[in-house]
Design an enzyme around this catalytic site. Sequence first.
Site, PDB file in Angstrom:
ATOM      1  N   GLY A 139       2.073   2.028  10.796  1.00  0.00           N
ATOM      2  CA  GLY A 139       3.038   3.124  10.690  1.00  0.00           C
ATOM      3  C   GLY A 139       3.707   3.482  12.003  1.00  0.00           C
ATOM      4  O   GLY A 139       4.339   4.527  12.123  1.00  0.00           O
ATOM      5  N   GLU A 192      -5.895  -5.108  10.285  1.00  0.00           N
ATOM      6  CA  GLU A 192      -4.895  -4.080  10.527  1.00  0.00           C
ATOM      7  C   GLU A 192      -5.193  -3.351  11.839  1.00  0.00           C
ATOM      8  O   GLU A 192      -5.986  -2.401  11.861  1.00  0.00           O
ATOM      9  CB  GLU A 192      -4.924  -3.055   9.389  1.00  0.00           C
ATOM     10  CG  GLU A 192      -4.552  -3.631   8.039  1.00  0.00           C
ATOM     11  CD  GLU A 192      -3.825  -2.597   7.188  1.00  0.00           C
ATOM     12  OE1 GLU A 192      -2.691  -2.858   6.813  1.00  0.00           O
ATOM     13  OE2 GLU A 192      -4.390  -1.530   6.945  1.00  0.00           O
ATOM     14  N   SER A 240       2.950  -2.439  10.307  1.00  0.00           N
ATOM     15  CA  SER A 240       4.401  -2.523  10.539  1.00  0.00           C
ATOM     16  C   SER A 240       4.990  -3.888  10.196  1.00  0.00           C
ATOM     17  O   SER A 240       5.940  -4.347  10.836  1.00  0.00           O
ATOM     18  CB  SER A 240       4.755  -2.125  11.983  1.00  0.00           C
ATOM     19  OG  SER A 240       4.335  -0.797  12.230  1.00  0.00           O
ATOM     20  N   GLY A 296       2.565  -1.162   4.291  1.00  0.00           N
ATOM     21  CA  GLY A 296       2.702   0.247   3.957  1.00  0.00           C
ATOM     22  C   GLY A 296       4.162   0.620   3.776  1.00  0.00           C
ATOM     23  O   GLY A 296       4.760   0.406   2.715  1.00  0.00           O
ATOM     24  N   GLY A 297       4.768   1.135   4.831  1.00  0.00           N
ATOM     25  CA  GLY A 297       6.137   1.665   4.770  1.00  0.00           C
ATOM     26  C   GLY A 297       7.129   0.759   4.052  1.00  0.00           C
ATOM     27  O   GLY A 297       7.864   1.211   3.163  1.00  0.00           O
ATOM     28  N   GLU A 357      -6.967   4.783   7.669  1.00  0.00           N
ATOM     29  CA  GLU A 357      -6.703   6.207   7.385  1.00  0.00           C
ATOM     30  C   GLU A 357      -7.897   6.838   6.675  1.00  0.00           C
ATOM     31  O   GLU A 357      -8.198   8.013   6.879  1.00  0.00           O
ATOM     32  CB  GLU A 357      -5.418   6.340   6.553  1.00  0.00           C
ATOM     33  CG  GLU A 357      -4.188   6.106   7.425  1.00  0.00           C
ATOM     34  CD  GLU A 357      -2.986   5.542   6.702  1.00  0.00           C
ATOM     35  OE1 GLU A 357      -2.940   5.596   5.451  1.00  0.00           O
ATOM     36  OE2 GLU A 357      -2.085   5.034   7.387  1.00  0.00           O
ATOM     37  N   HIS A 385      -9.598   1.328   4.575  1.00  0.00           N
ATOM     38  CA  HIS A 385      -8.352   1.470   5.334  1.00  0.00           C
ATOM     39  C   HIS A 385      -8.596   2.427   6.501  1.00  0.00           C
ATOM     40  O   HIS A 385      -9.359   3.385   6.382  1.00  0.00           O
ATOM     41  CB  HIS A 385      -7.252   2.009   4.410  1.00  0.00           C
ATOM     42  CG  HIS A 385      -5.907   1.964   5.059  1.00  0.00           C
ATOM     43  ND1 HIS A 385      -5.497   2.924   5.956  1.00  0.00           N
ATOM     44  CD2 HIS A 385      -4.903   1.061   4.970  1.00  0.00           C
ATOM     45  CE1 HIS A 385      -4.280   2.607   6.386  1.00  0.00           C
ATOM     46  NE2 HIS A 385      -3.899   1.479   5.811  1.00  0.00           N
ATOM     47  N   ASN A 403       0.885  -1.171   0.000  1.00  0.00           N
ATOM     48  CA  ASN A 403       0.000   0.000   0.000  1.00  0.00           C
ATOM     49  C   ASN A 403       0.920   1.217   0.000  1.00  0.00           C
ATOM     50  O   ASN A 403       1.492   1.565   1.031  1.00  0.00           O
ATOM     51  CB  ASN A 403      -0.886  -0.029   1.261  1.00  0.00           C
ATOM     52  CG  ASN A 403      -1.719   1.228   1.403  1.00  0.00           C
ATOM     53  OD1 ASN A 403      -1.758   2.067   0.500  1.00  0.00           O
ATOM     54  ND2 ASN A 403      -2.386   1.377   2.536  1.00  0.00           N
ATOM     55  N   TRP A 404       1.045   1.824  -1.170  1.00  0.00           N
ATOM     56  CA  TRP A 404       1.976   2.951  -1.265  1.00  0.00           C
ATOM     57  C   TRP A 404       1.430   4.226  -0.634  1.00  0.00           C
ATOM     58  O   TRP A 404       2.132   5.202  -0.481  1.00  0.00           O
ATOM     59  CB  TRP A 404       2.316   3.208  -2.750  1.00  0.00           C
ATOM     60  CG  TRP A 404       3.333   2.248  -3.293  1.00  0.00           C
ATOM     61  CD1 TRP A 404       3.905   1.189  -2.638  1.00  0.00           C
ATOM     62  CD2 TRP A 404       3.923   2.271  -4.599  1.00  0.00           C
ATOM     63  NE1 TRP A 404       4.803   0.554  -3.463  1.00  0.00           N
ATOM     64  CE2 TRP A 404       4.828   1.196  -4.669  1.00  0.00           C
ATOM     65  CE3 TRP A 404       3.761   3.092  -5.726  1.00  0.00           C
ATOM     66  CZ2 TRP A 404       5.581   0.926  -5.818  1.00  0.00           C
ATOM     67  CZ3 TRP A 404       4.510   2.822  -6.866  1.00  0.00           C
ATOM     68  CH2 TRP A 404       5.415   1.750  -6.909  1.00  0.00           C
ATOM     69  N   LYS A 405       0.151   4.223  -0.295  1.00  0.00           N
ATOM     70  CA  LYS A 405      -0.487   5.421   0.270  1.00  0.00           C
ATOM     71  C   LYS A 405      -0.201   6.615  -0.643  1.00  0.00           C
ATOM     72  O   LYS A 405      -0.154   6.454  -1.861  1.00  0.00           O
ATOM     73  CB  LYS A 405      -0.020   5.633   1.713  1.00  0.00           C
ATOM     74  CG  LYS A 405      -0.203   4.356   2.546  1.00  0.00           C
ATOM     75  CD  LYS A 405      -0.050   4.566   4.013  1.00  0.00           C
ATOM     76  CE  LYS A 405      -0.262   3.236   4.730  1.00  0.00           C
ATOM     77  NZ  LYS A 405      -0.207   3.332   6.163  1.00  0.00           N
TER      78      LYS A 405
HETATM   79  P1  PGA Z   1       2.546   0.066   7.672  1.00  0.00           P
HETATM   80  O1  PGA Z   1       1.112   0.326   7.010  1.00  0.00           O
HETATM   81  O2  PGA Z   1       3.070  -1.211   7.095  1.00  0.00           O
HETATM   82  O3  PGA Z   1       3.369   1.269   7.283  1.00  0.00           O
HETATM   83  O4  PGA Z   1       2.335  -0.031   9.136  1.00  0.00           O
HETATM   84  C1  PGA Z   1       0.231  -0.735   6.779  1.00  0.00           C
HETATM   85  C2  PGA Z   1      -1.023  -0.213   6.159  1.00  0.00           C
HETATM   86  O5  PGA Z   1      -1.434   0.910   6.491  1.00  0.00           O
HETATM   87  O6  PGA Z   1      -1.642  -0.882   5.318  1.00  0.00           O
END
Ligand code: PGA
Length: 257
Positions: free
Chosen positions: A177, A171, A217, A238-239, A101, A99, A13-15
């Site tokens: 994050g 999640e 994470s 994500g990251g 966010e 998600h 997930n590149w956000k």
């Molecule tokens: P993260 O994000 O791996 O940076 O914790 C995961 C996500 O939001 O899907």
Amino acid sequence: MNPKYRKTVIAGNWKMNMLNSQVKPFAEELKGIVNKPKWCDVVVCVPYIMAPAAMKAFKDCRVEVGVQNLNENEKGAFTGEVSASMLADLGVKYVIIGHSERRQYYGETDISVNKKVHAAINAGLTPIVCVGESLEQRELGVTLELIDYQVKTALAGVPAEKMRKVIIAYEPIWAIGTGKTATAEQANEVCAEIRAVIRKLYGARIARAVTIQYGGSMNDGNAAELLAQPDIDGGLIGGASLVATKFAGIINAANKE
Ligand code: PGA
């Protein structure tokens, strides 16, 4: 993971990161370091406008392209929005829905998540439906009840024959994050609960076949342990999905099993 019954899916997930010009170099680097040809199912969910570049860059390897949201309506006066059929028409295969966010910053609710799940399925897209509790909810001891409710609501009205198309991502919000990963046991407990909810709704055969990811994470250092859990069938990352070496490390951990 349980490759005998269901697919392992590693999804990035590149956000709101990366630029169009960075897509091809990323793809080339990734292709160079993943232990080919044993790719598990790999997806990269990019910002809408990067989808064409990503499809081009990944077309000669087993990486599918997804995006991070869609509008629940078929079409019409919804300025700035993107529909499921527009995405399908472009060749996008996956879409992240709900998600945390989007729930936190853009007011998405369990009800809108359900509508988006239907929109995705109707257009032939695979939804990656995110559920998860906050730290406060975990500390109050209501995690499993909350997850039950989120999963049931997200899937309301989804017919059994479409469940093969659905991925659920657990999640925990407190792990996203933050560098704070759920322990493998914590993550597996909730993924097993999600499978139990699906079993109640759709029966054992479908529950056994649904891919349930963990996200929060996940990185190349902890992926192997998380993926070794019986009910964790992949990751939403994500990251670490922004760094080809780290993302490749996770894919390779999934391929090893
Ligand atoms: P993260 O994000 O791996 O940076 O914790 C995961 C996500 O939001 O899907």
